[in-house]
Design an enzyme around this catalytic site. Structure first.
Site, PDB file in Angstrom:
ATOM      1  N   GLU A 243      -9.423   7.465  -4.399  1.00 11.22           N
ATOM      2  CA  GLU A 243     -10.185   6.414  -3.725  1.00 11.22           C
ATOM      3  C   GLU A 243     -11.653   6.335  -4.168  1.00 11.22           C
ATOM      4  O   GLU A 243     -12.540   6.172  -3.336  1.00 11.22           O
ATOM      5  CB  GLU A 243     -10.134   6.634  -2.193  1.00 11.22           C
ATOM      6  CG  GLU A 243      -8.735   6.635  -1.644  1.00 11.22           C
ATOM      7  CD  GLU A 243      -8.652   7.066  -0.176  1.00 11.22           C
ATOM      8  OE1 GLU A 243      -7.839   6.485   0.549  1.00 11.22           O
ATOM      9  OE2 GLU A 243      -9.379   7.986   0.243  1.00 11.22           O
TER      10      GLU A 243
HETATM   11  C1  TNX Z   1      -6.108   8.783   2.669  1.00 14.10           C
HETATM   12  S1  TNX Z   1      -4.640   9.159   0.194  1.00 14.10           S
HETATM   13  C2  TNX Z   1      -6.937   9.728   2.111  1.00 14.10           C
HETATM   14  C3  TNX Z   1      -7.865  10.444   2.994  1.00 14.10           C
HETATM   15  C4  TNX Z   1      -7.753  10.030   4.425  1.00 14.10           C
HETATM   16  C5  TNX Z   1      -6.305   9.779   4.769  1.00 14.10           C
HETATM   17  C6  TNX Z   1      -6.034   9.469   6.205  1.00 14.10           C
HETATM   18  C7  TNX Z   1      -5.882  10.138  -0.008  1.00 14.10           C
HETATM   19  C8  TNX Z   1      -5.828  11.025  -1.148  1.00 14.10           C
HETATM   20  N1  TNX Z   1      -6.919  10.145   0.827  1.00 14.10           N
HETATM   21  O1  TNX Z   1      -9.180  10.324   2.529  1.00 14.10           O
HETATM   22  O2  TNX Z   1      -8.261  11.057   5.219  1.00 14.10           O
HETATM   23  O3  TNX Z   1      -5.835   8.736   3.971  1.00 14.10           O
HETATM   24  O4  TNX Z   1      -4.668   9.382   6.451  1.00 14.10           O
END
Ligand code: TNX
Length: 437
Positions: A243
């Site tokens: 992300e």
């Molecule tokens: C996605 S998918 C995230 C996290 C969040 C989470 C909450 C991924 C690698 N990262 O930063 O805490 O969703 O469900």
């Protein structure tokens, strides 16, 4: 079929019961790594395994078979499907003290997990002391979601966690998330960031980025990763990479090549969230952790295949089944729903890790991991409440052969609930399961 929860079900016929007594232990190098044979008959209890982990798992199984100080006659041949069976605890969104982490290690060891991935840094907190960078903990560790102070592990605390885990055959996998999810580090050392940062205690993702074109960033990473590698006896270092929405594509590729190149010098195998596979220049053998859904969207599958093409393997954590912070179908005070809504027990069980991405089968899979993110969870009691019982379904995906059926799993789950009651592990008594038989 033994499965991750070994308690006998009524369809199994037992000739008799033995009083619980000290097992006779033996080594049989013909047995698979981490596997064991457990035999209970008129002559007593016998355990054979090729290694100490196998003996430990036999002990975990045996403990779950006991009813009123007696054990049913049985022969169990048991061994793992995957070498990497992970759970992840997000200690960045909320801080969890050493004692809480130890409790979670005890919990996951019941299910024969052998790795605990600690998500040590994120926008809301930096949780590990790094020599020479005191503001990481003075400033970066002072926050968490919703306020109320944060916390961090000294390197001695971390070593204590590593040692406690090792006694339970659990390897700690530390994660320093980068180049996004770095607001806490940047709030401590603004020169590390592309934009100024202040403390952040909300739950948005994707707004922070390290300064990609600044050499100071790479001296920082060198220091952090070198120190972390030195106190981590396990083989893996997780460098995040997810992300990174505040980093341009060009910068992301530049960054991943530099950062993974630095980390590879310290002799560790790197793990990254699957977006890291956008880079064609990963150190050979880098492991991708897949977090998109059981039916991949867009390019998520391709990014994951890139790790395989570069000589690495894959850890499966599809968010719609394996993210333990997703709510259960009935309302719960905790958890999120972004990954295709709530996740039922049955959904957590009815998928196969080797059937998520074309080209990522058993051969390409290092294993399976069940992450729990803690935006909505601030105590270990709450973590257990969300993780259990669904974590047992993911443990079974990681340990047991493909093809188990939910109708066969559910009665074992009911027995497991009783066992959790005895051990005082909190769990969500989802209405999907008829807890009293
Ligand atoms: C996605 S998918 C995230 C996290 C969040 C989470 C909450 C991924 C690698 N990262 O930063 O805490 O969703 O469900």
């Amino acid at each position: 079929m033994t499965g991750i929860i070994p308690r006998p079900v009524s369809s199994q016929v037992h000739e008799g019961w033995q009083p619980l007594s000290e097992p006779q232990w033996s080594t049989d190098t013909a047995l698979p790594a981490e596997g064991y044979r457990l035999e209970v008959d008129d002559r007593g209890i016998r355990v054979a395994s090729a290694d100490r982990a196998g003996a430990f798992y036999a002990q975990q199984t045996l403990a779950q078979l006991v009813i009123d100080s007696r054990v049913p006659h049985t022969t169990i041949d048991d061994y793992p499907r995957f070498a990497y069976r992970g759970a992840m605890l997000d200690v960045a969104r909320h801080f969890f003290p050493v004692e809480s982490v130890k409790k979670y290690i005890d919990d996951i060891a019941l299910l024969k997990f052998n790795h605990l991935h600690l998500h040590l840094t994120d926008d809301q907190g930096w949780r590990i002391a790094i020599d020479g960078w005191p503001r990481l903990t003075e400033v970066g560790a002072s926050t968490q979601v919703g306020g109320g102070g944060g916390g961090f592990y000294s390197q001695a605390d971390y070593a204590e966690i590593v040692a406690y885990a090792a006694e339970r055959f659990v390897t700690i996998v530390p994660e320093i998330d980068m180049p996004g999810h770095t607001n806490a580090a940047i709030s401590a050392y603004p020169e590390l960031g592309d934009a100024p940062a202040g403390p952040y205690e909300g739950i948005e993702v994707g707004f922070s980025s390290l300064a990609i074109r600044s050499e100071a960033t790479y001296s920082f990473i060198d220091d952090v990763v070198r120190q972390l590698a030195a106190i981590t006896p396990g083989r893996y270092l997780h460098l995040g990479g997810d992300e990174s929405l505040a980093t341009t594509d060009e910068d992301f590729l530049f960054f991943i090549e530099r950062a993974t190149g630095i980390a590879a010098q310290f002799g560790k195998t790197i793990i990254g969230w699957h977006e890291m596979g956008r880079s064609p220049a990963l150190p050979a053998g880098t492991i991708g952790q897949y977090w998109n859904f059981t039916t991949p969207e867009d390019a998520h599958g391709d990014h994951t295949l890139s790790f395989v093409a570069q000589g690495g393997a894959v850890i499966m954590s599809p968010a719609n089944v394996a993210y333990l912070d997703m709510q259960y179908p009935e309302t719960s005070d905790f958890g999120l729903v972004w990954a295709q809504g709530a996740t039922s027990m049955r959904e957590a069980y009815e998928w196969d890790p080797a059937e998520v991405i074309d080209g990522v089968g058993d051969e390409q899979l290092l294993g399976v991991e069940a992450p729990i993110w803690t935006e909505t969870l601030s105590t270990i009691d709450e973590v257990e409440f969300m993780a259990f019982p669904r974590i047992a379904a993911i443990a079974e995906k990681a340990w047991s052969p493909a093809g188990g059926s939910y109708s066969e799993f559910e009665p074992r789950l009911i027995d497991f609930g009783r066992y959790l009651d005895v051990l005082r592990v909190n769990y969500y008594r989802t209405a999907e399961v008829s807890w009293i038989r």
